[in-house]
Design a protein around this motif. Sequence first.
Motif, PDB file in Angstrom:
ATOM      1  N   GLU A  30     -16.225   5.576  -0.259  1.00 17.60           N
ATOM      2  CA  GLU A  30     -15.441   5.505   0.976  1.00 17.60           C
ATOM      3  C   GLU A  30     -14.516   4.278   1.020  1.00 17.60           C
ATOM      4  OE1 GLU A  30     -19.567   3.820   1.859  1.00 17.60           O
ATOM      5  OE2 GLU A  30     -18.809   5.637   0.889  1.00 17.60           O
ATOM      6  N   ASP A  31     -14.772   3.294   0.165  1.00 13.45           N
ATOM      7  CA  ASP A  31     -13.909   2.111   0.096  1.00 13.45           C
ATOM      8  C   ASP A  31     -12.776   2.276  -0.905  1.00 13.45           C
ATOM      9  OD1 ASP A  31     -15.544   0.947   1.963  1.00 13.45           O
ATOM     10  OD2 ASP A  31     -16.613  -0.315   0.533  1.00 13.45           O
ATOM     11  N   TRP A  32     -12.741   3.391  -1.628  1.00 14.20           N
ATOM     12  CA  TRP A  32     -11.702   3.649  -2.626  1.00 14.20           C
ATOM     13  C   TRP A  32     -10.533   4.347  -1.917  1.00 14.20           C
ATOM     14  CZ3 TRP A  32      -9.566   1.642  -6.359  1.00 14.20           C
ATOM     15  CH2 TRP A  32      -8.892   2.307  -7.382  1.00 14.20           C
ATOM     16  N   THR A  33      -9.862   3.560  -1.073  1.00 16.93           N
ATOM     17  CA  THR A  33      -8.754   4.033  -0.245  1.00 16.93           C
ATOM     18  C   THR A  33      -7.436   3.895  -0.991  1.00 16.93           C
ATOM     19  OG1 THR A  33      -8.412   1.819   0.646  1.00 16.93           O
ATOM     20  CG2 THR A  33      -9.987   3.252   1.835  1.00 16.93           C
ATOM     21  N   HIS A  34      -6.381   4.385  -0.388  1.00 16.10           N
ATOM     22  CA  HIS A  34      -5.037   4.206  -0.946  1.00 16.10           C
ATOM     23  C   HIS A  34      -4.738   2.711  -1.109  1.00 16.10           C
ATOM     24  CE1 HIS A  34      -0.838   5.037  -1.764  1.00 16.10           C
ATOM     25  NE2 HIS A  34      -0.496   4.229  -0.787  1.00 16.10           N
ATOM     26  N   GLU A  35      -5.072   1.932  -0.092  1.00 17.02           N
ATOM     27  CA  GLU A  35      -4.847   0.486  -0.165  1.00 17.02           C
ATOM     28  C   GLU A  35      -5.652  -0.131  -1.301  1.00 17.02           C
ATOM     29  OE1 GLU A  35      -4.007   1.674   4.078  1.00 17.02           O
ATOM     30  OE2 GLU A  35      -5.626   2.094   2.682  1.00 17.02           O
ATOM     31  N   ALA A  36      -6.867   0.344  -1.510  1.00 10.22           N
ATOM     32  CA  ALA A  36      -7.703  -0.169  -2.594  1.00 10.22           C
ATOM     33  C   ALA A  36      -7.095   0.147  -3.956  1.00 10.22           C
ATOM     34  CB  ALA A  36      -9.118   0.407  -2.493  1.00 10.22           C
ATOM     35  N   HIS A  37      -6.517   1.327  -4.093  1.00 12.67           N
ATOM     36  CA  HIS A  37      -5.840   1.673  -5.345  1.00 12.67           C
ATOM     37  C   HIS A  37      -4.734   0.661  -5.650  1.00 12.67           C
ATOM     38  CE1 HIS A  37      -7.647   5.696  -4.928  1.00 12.67           C
ATOM     39  NE2 HIS A  37      -7.161   6.021  -6.112  1.00 12.67           N
ATOM     40  N   LEU A  38      -3.888   0.413  -4.654  1.00  9.31           N
ATOM     41  CA  LEU A  38      -2.764  -0.508  -4.853  1.00  9.31           C
ATOM     42  C   LEU A  38      -3.242  -1.937  -5.082  1.00  9.31           C
ATOM     43  CD1 LEU A  38      -0.340   0.870  -2.129  1.00  9.31           C
ATOM     44  CD2 LEU A  38      -0.211   1.234  -4.599  1.00  9.31           C
ATOM     45  N   ALA A  39      -4.205  -2.377  -4.281  1.00 10.34           N
ATOM     46  CA  ALA A  39      -4.730  -3.738  -4.414  1.00 10.34           C
ATOM     47  C   ALA A  39      -5.366  -3.949  -5.782  1.00 10.34           C
ATOM     48  CB  ALA A  39      -5.745  -4.027  -3.313  1.00 10.34           C
ATOM     49  N   SER A  40      -6.109  -2.973  -6.256  1.00  9.50           N
ATOM     50  CA  SER A  40      -6.751  -3.085  -7.568  1.00  9.50           C
ATOM     51  C   SER A  40      -5.729  -3.219  -8.670  1.00  9.50           C
ATOM     52  CB  SER A  40      -7.629  -1.863  -7.841  1.00  9.50           C
ATOM     53  OG  SER A  40      -8.694  -1.824  -6.944  1.00  9.50           O
ATOM     54  N   CYS A  41      -4.679  -2.433  -8.590  1.00  9.32           N
ATOM     55  CA  CYS A  41      -3.643  -2.492  -9.617  1.00  9.32           C
ATOM     56  C   CYS A  41      -2.974  -3.871  -9.622  1.00  9.32           C
ATOM     57  CB  CYS A  41      -2.618  -1.388  -9.390  1.00  9.32           C
ATOM     58  SG  CYS A  41      -1.419  -1.223 -10.725  1.00  9.32           S
ATOM     59  N   LEU A  42      -2.643  -4.380  -8.456  1.00 14.28           N
ATOM     60  CA  LEU A  42      -2.011  -5.698  -8.392  1.00 14.28           C
ATOM     61  C   LEU A  42      -2.974  -6.790  -8.851  1.00 14.28           C
ATOM     62  CD1 LEU A  42       0.573  -7.209  -7.763  1.00 14.28           C
ATOM     63  CD2 LEU A  42      -0.168  -7.365  -5.384  1.00 14.28           C
ATOM     64  N   TRP A  43      -4.228  -6.689  -8.473  1.00 15.53           N
ATOM     65  CA  TRP A  43      -5.237  -7.659  -8.928  1.00 15.53           C
ATOM     66  C   TRP A  43      -5.326  -7.653 -10.452  1.00 15.53           C
ATOM     67  CZ3 TRP A  43     -10.117  -6.211 -11.112  1.00 15.53           C
ATOM     68  CH2 TRP A  43     -10.954  -7.296 -11.403  1.00 15.53           C
ATOM     69  N   LEU A  44      -5.347  -6.460 -11.037  1.00 17.36           N
ATOM     70  CA  LEU A  44      -5.407  -6.381 -12.499  1.00 17.36           C
ATOM     71  C   LEU A  44      -4.209  -7.093 -13.129  1.00 17.36           C
ATOM     72  CD1 LEU A  44      -6.521  -2.664 -12.898  1.00 17.36           C
ATOM     73  CD2 LEU A  44      -7.887  -4.692 -13.453  1.00 17.36           C
ATOM     74  N   LEU A  45      -3.030  -6.872 -12.595  1.00 14.89           N
ATOM     75  CA  LEU A  45      -1.832  -7.505 -13.148  1.00 14.89           C
ATOM     76  C   LEU A  45      -1.858  -9.017 -13.007  1.00 14.89           C
ATOM     77  CD1 LEU A  45       0.867  -5.020 -11.842  1.00 14.89           C
ATOM     78  CD2 LEU A  45       0.257  -5.429 -14.238  1.00 14.89           C
TER      79      LEU A  45
END
Length: 148
Positions: A30-45
């Motif tokens: 339930e925490d794997w939201t659209h915002e989480a997708h974007l935040a994870s990608c930016l965090w990885l970068l």
Amino acid sequence: MTDHPIRPFPSDEAVRHVGEGLLDRTLPKEDWTHEAHLASCLWLLRERCDVVPERDLPAIISSYNLATGGENTDSAGYHETLTQLYARGVRAFNATLPADLPLVDAVNALLASEIAPRDWPLCFYSRERLFSVEARRGWVEPDLAPAG
């Protein structure tokens, strides 16, 4: 698409929690939201130079989906074209930010940007093309406008 309010992150730690939970497959579904997708990608970068989103996110997201009881089929789960489009968009957005900008500020700026809306991909793709099995399974070129 339905207009969704932006849900900003409160701290660097909250962003890292989502990214690390994705990588170790412990983030509640339930925490794997659209915002989480974007935040994870930016965090990885910004903080995980050992991970290349364009190369590694397909396996990361697919395995996360399975670990949290999801599936990766022709109609659900991992979507290659969306992943690659957002990875490119997030990478381009990140290149415009100061390197010393705190992570949470970078993520929240991303969430307020033109690429954050859930319907951003429809600037480049017709619904039919974007939500096709072909687009879910592999990269397909846009049919409406070039994608940066």
